[in-house]
Design an enzyme around this catalytic site. Structure first.
Site, PDB file in Angstrom:
ATOM      1  N   SER A  32      43.235  19.987  34.441  1.00 26.79           N
ATOM      2  CA  SER A  32      42.445  20.546  33.338  1.00 26.79           C
ATOM      3  C   SER A  32      41.019  20.870  33.752  1.00 26.79           C
ATOM      4  O   SER A  32      40.291  19.992  34.212  1.00 26.79           O
ATOM      5  CB  SER A  32      42.364  19.548  32.181  1.00 26.79           C
ATOM      6  OG  SER A  32      43.638  19.213  31.737  1.00 26.79           O
ATOM      7  N   HIS A  63      44.566  25.696  31.152  1.00 25.06           N
ATOM      8  CA  HIS A  63      45.585  25.671  32.218  1.00 25.06           C
ATOM      9  C   HIS A  63      46.147  27.080  32.321  1.00 25.06           C
ATOM     10  O   HIS A  63      46.974  27.475  31.505  1.00 25.06           O
ATOM     11  CB  HIS A  63      46.730  24.738  31.846  1.00 25.06           C
ATOM     12  CG  HIS A  63      46.353  23.289  31.824  1.00 25.06           C
ATOM     13  ND1 HIS A  63      46.622  22.444  32.861  1.00 25.06           N
ATOM     14  CD2 HIS A  63      45.726  22.553  30.886  1.00 25.06           C
ATOM     15  CE1 HIS A  63      46.179  21.235  32.565  1.00 25.06           C
ATOM     16  NE2 HIS A  63      45.626  21.275  31.369  1.00 25.06           N
ATOM     17  N   HIS A  85      52.840  19.817  30.817  1.00 23.92           N
ATOM     18  CA  HIS A  85      52.773  18.389  30.505  1.00 23.92           C
ATOM     19  C   HIS A  85      53.933  17.980  29.611  1.00 23.92           C
ATOM     20  O   HIS A  85      54.442  18.781  28.831  1.00 23.92           O
ATOM     21  CB  HIS A  85      51.458  18.076  29.756  1.00 23.92           C
ATOM     22  CG  HIS A  85      50.236  18.447  30.514  1.00 23.92           C
ATOM     23  ND1 HIS A  85      49.775  19.748  30.578  1.00 23.92           N
ATOM     24  CD2 HIS A  85      49.376  17.701  31.255  1.00 23.92           C
ATOM     25  CE1 HIS A  85      48.688  19.774  31.324  1.00 23.92           C
ATOM     26  NE2 HIS A  85      48.417  18.556  31.756  1.00 23.92           N
ATOM     27  N   TYR A  87      53.630  16.204  27.032  1.00 26.17           N
ATOM     28  CA  TYR A  87      53.240  16.294  25.613  1.00 26.17           C
ATOM     29  C   TYR A  87      53.436  17.687  25.019  1.00 26.17           C
ATOM     30  O   TYR A  87      53.433  17.858  23.809  1.00 26.17           O
ATOM     31  CB  TYR A  87      51.789  15.822  25.389  1.00 26.17           C
ATOM     32  CG  TYR A  87      50.711  16.625  26.080  1.00 26.17           C
ATOM     33  CD1 TYR A  87      50.371  17.909  25.670  1.00 26.17           C
ATOM     34  CD2 TYR A  87      50.010  16.079  27.147  1.00 26.17           C
ATOM     35  CE1 TYR A  87      49.373  18.630  26.298  1.00 26.17           C
ATOM     36  CE2 TYR A  87      49.009  16.782  27.785  1.00 26.17           C
ATOM     37  CZ  TYR A  87      48.697  18.071  27.361  1.00 26.17           C
ATOM     38  OH  TYR A  87      47.726  18.775  28.005  1.00 26.17           O
ATOM     39  N   GLU A  88      53.597  18.696  25.880  1.00 26.54           N
ATOM     40  CA  GLU A  88      53.844  20.038  25.364  1.00 26.54           C
ATOM     41  C   GLU A  88      55.271  20.172  24.833  1.00 26.54           C
ATOM     42  O   GLU A  88      55.613  21.185  24.213  1.00 26.54           O
ATOM     43  CB  GLU A  88      53.610  21.077  26.464  1.00 26.54           C
ATOM     44  CG  GLU A  88      52.147  21.173  26.870  1.00 26.54           C
ATOM     45  CD  GLU A  88      51.948  22.091  28.071  1.00 26.54           C
ATOM     46  OE1 GLU A  88      52.114  23.312  27.905  1.00 26.54           O
ATOM     47  OE2 GLU A  88      51.650  21.589  29.160  1.00 26.54           O
ATOM     48  N   ALA A 115      42.311  15.599  35.230  1.00 21.51           N
ATOM     49  CA  ALA A 115      41.165  15.104  34.477  1.00 21.51           C
ATOM     50  C   ALA A 115      41.604  13.789  33.852  1.00 21.51           C
ATOM     51  O   ALA A 115      42.733  13.675  33.378  1.00 21.51           O
ATOM     52  CB  ALA A 115      40.791  16.100  33.393  1.00 21.51           C
ATOM     53  N   MET A 216      47.263  12.126  31.342  1.00 18.47           N
ATOM     54  CA  MET A 216      48.548  12.539  30.772  1.00 18.47           C
ATOM     55  C   MET A 216      49.393  13.357  31.749  1.00 18.47           C
ATOM     56  O   MET A 216      50.193  14.196  31.326  1.00 18.47           O
ATOM     57  CB  MET A 216      48.302  13.339  29.486  1.00 18.47           C
ATOM     58  CG  MET A 216      47.478  12.599  28.434  1.00 18.47           C
ATOM     59  SD  MET A 216      47.080  13.637  27.024  1.00 18.47           S
ATOM     60  CE  MET A 216      45.840  12.629  26.181  1.00 18.47           C
ATOM     61  N   SER A 217      49.204  13.118  33.045  1.00 22.26           N
ATOM     62  CA  SER A 217      49.975  13.898  34.035  1.00 22.26           C
ATOM     63  C   SER A 217      50.166  13.083  35.313  1.00 22.26           C
ATOM     64  O   SER A 217      50.042  11.863  35.308  1.00 22.26           O
ATOM     65  CB  SER A 217      49.234  15.205  34.361  1.00 22.26           C
ATOM     66  OG  SER A 217      48.021  14.929  35.038  1.00 22.26           O
ATOM     67  N   ASN A 240      35.363  11.560  31.061  1.00 24.42           N
ATOM     68  CA  ASN A 240      34.807  10.835  29.907  1.00 24.42           C
ATOM     69  C   ASN A 240      34.994   9.342  30.132  1.00 24.42           C
ATOM     70  O   ASN A 240      35.886   8.942  30.883  1.00 24.42           O
ATOM     71  CB  ASN A 240      35.519  11.268  28.608  1.00 24.42           C
ATOM     72  CG  ASN A 240      37.028  11.126  28.707  1.00 24.42           C
ATOM     73  OD1 ASN A 240      37.714  11.930  29.338  1.00 24.42           O
ATOM     74  ND2 ASN A 240      37.544  10.069  28.113  1.00 24.42           N
ATOM     75  N   HIS A 252      39.136  17.267  23.928  1.00 22.43           N
ATOM     76  CA  HIS A 252      39.625  18.181  24.966  1.00 22.43           C
ATOM     77  C   HIS A 252      38.523  19.115  25.473  1.00 22.43           C
ATOM     78  O   HIS A 252      38.470  19.428  26.667  1.00 22.43           O
ATOM     79  CB  HIS A 252      40.819  18.977  24.432  1.00 22.43           C
ATOM     80  CG  HIS A 252      41.523  19.799  25.481  1.00 22.43           C
ATOM     81  ND1 HIS A 252      42.069  19.237  26.626  1.00 22.43           N
ATOM     82  CD2 HIS A 252      41.748  21.130  25.584  1.00 22.43           C
ATOM     83  CE1 HIS A 252      42.604  20.201  27.375  1.00 22.43           C
ATOM     84  NE2 HIS A 252      42.419  21.354  26.766  1.00 22.43           N
TER      85      HIS A 252
HETATM   86  N1  HPA Z   1      42.637   9.760  27.899  1.00 17.80           N
HETATM   87  C1  HPA Z   1      43.791  10.364  28.267  1.00 17.80           C
HETATM   88  N2  HPA Z   1      43.813  11.467  28.996  1.00 17.80           N
HETATM   89  C2  HPA Z   1      42.638  11.989  29.364  1.00 17.80           C
HETATM   90  C3  HPA Z   1      41.412  11.418  29.011  1.00 17.80           C
HETATM   91  C4  HPA Z   1      41.410  10.225  28.222  1.00 17.80           C
HETATM   92  O1  HPA Z   1      40.366   9.663  27.868  1.00 17.80           O
HETATM   93  N3  HPA Z   1      40.433  12.202  29.534  1.00 17.80           N
HETATM   94  C5  HPA Z   1      41.062  13.198  30.210  1.00 17.80           C
HETATM   95  N4  HPA Z   1      42.389  13.087  30.101  1.00 17.80           N
END
Ligand code: HPA
Length: 278
Positions: A32, A63, A85, A87-88, A115, A216-217, A240, A252
């Protein structure tokens, strides 16, 4: 429905003629906001995922979804700009299909970037983390990409996963980061299915079980790459803090923005790593 091996072969047959004289051994997956590395490639050939048989197109903003073959300095690489992903709504076989195809194209080393939120309180947005190991929560709950019949020609039924991330590549990344003056931690990546971010209690739990970053990947692709006997380097860009302390909420847009800021560091580091590998 064709067998997995037939589907891989169909995608390989589509891509192979487009490689012309290229014989890349390294592929880099750009997470990402990290797609900028692909813009630094020379003499590129670009193939949208939507054209490749069997490839699922990413639906997520940030993406862009194409395979870029080209040269990083003088090193031939494939850059995967964007990934799909779980989640998609794709299943684990679909999100890892491209890893199989890269292997069939001759790729031996897979550099996975993502990310991630920093669970480790020392981590700051913009830092990089080399992945030493992962905790694959969906995999532990049954969503392992190797679930189902095993094709022995692709890999073992019960592949070992004690050394899923190649230590020599991690050492190299650490050395090159130090040389370039880039902050580089080493830690454990926890993968959750998403797409909702974690609750405070979940963040405390993930820290307690030994996680340093959460995303998430990456974990499913690492499993399949190991199954296919590839070497793996994983690098998280911490976008973050995810410690559960304070008021800041992950979102996001922030992930994409900080990812873009970390992008140039990551691009410099990957360039240095790839140069050493050739
Ligand atoms: N949590 C889950 N996935 C993420 C995060 C997060 O804080 N930051 C970037 N991808």
């Amino acid at each position: 429905m064709d067998s997995l091996r037939e589907q891989i072969e169909e995608a390989r047959r589509f891509i192979a003629p487009k490689l012309e004289d290229y014989k890349p051994k390294i592929a880099i997956v750009l997470g990402s906001g990290l797609g900028s590395l692909a813009e630094g490639l020379n003499e590129t050939i670009s193939i949208p995922y939507s054209e490749i048989p069997g490839f699922a197109a990413s639906t997520v903003q940030g993406h862009s979804g194409r395979m870029v073959i080209g040269k990083l300095d003088d090193c031939e690489v494939i850059a995967m700009q964007g990934r799909t992903h779980f989640y998609e709504g794709y299943d684990m076989q679909q999100v890892t299909f491209y890893v199989r195809v890269l292997r069939a194209l001759g790729i031996e080393t897979l550099i996975l970037t993502n990310a991630a939120g920093g669970l480790n309180p020392v981590y700051r947005p913009g830092d990089l983390m080399g992945i030493t190991d992962h905790i694959f929560m969906p995999g532990m709950a049954g969503h392992n990409p190797l679930r189902g019949p095993n094709d022995d020609q692709l890999g073992l039924r019960f592949p070992a996963m004690l050394i899923a991330y190649t230590p020599a590549l991690l050492d190299l990344a650490e050395r090159e980061a130090r040389r370039l003056g880039i902050t580089f931690h080493q830690g454990v990546y926890v993968m959750l299915a998403g797409p909702s971010f974690e609750t405070r209690a979940e963040l405390r739990y993930l820290r307690m079980i030994g996680g340093d970053a959460v995303g998430m990947s990456t974990a499913p692709e690492t499993i399949v790459a190991n199954h296919a006997s590839m070497r793996v380097l994983g690098i998280s860009a911490i976008t973050n803090t995810a410690t559960g302390e304070g008021e800041a909420e992950a979102n996001h847009d922030e992930v994409l923005a900080v990812g873009r800021e970390a992008g140039p560091h990551l691009a410099r580091l990957i360039r240095a790593i790839v140069t050493r590998l050739y």
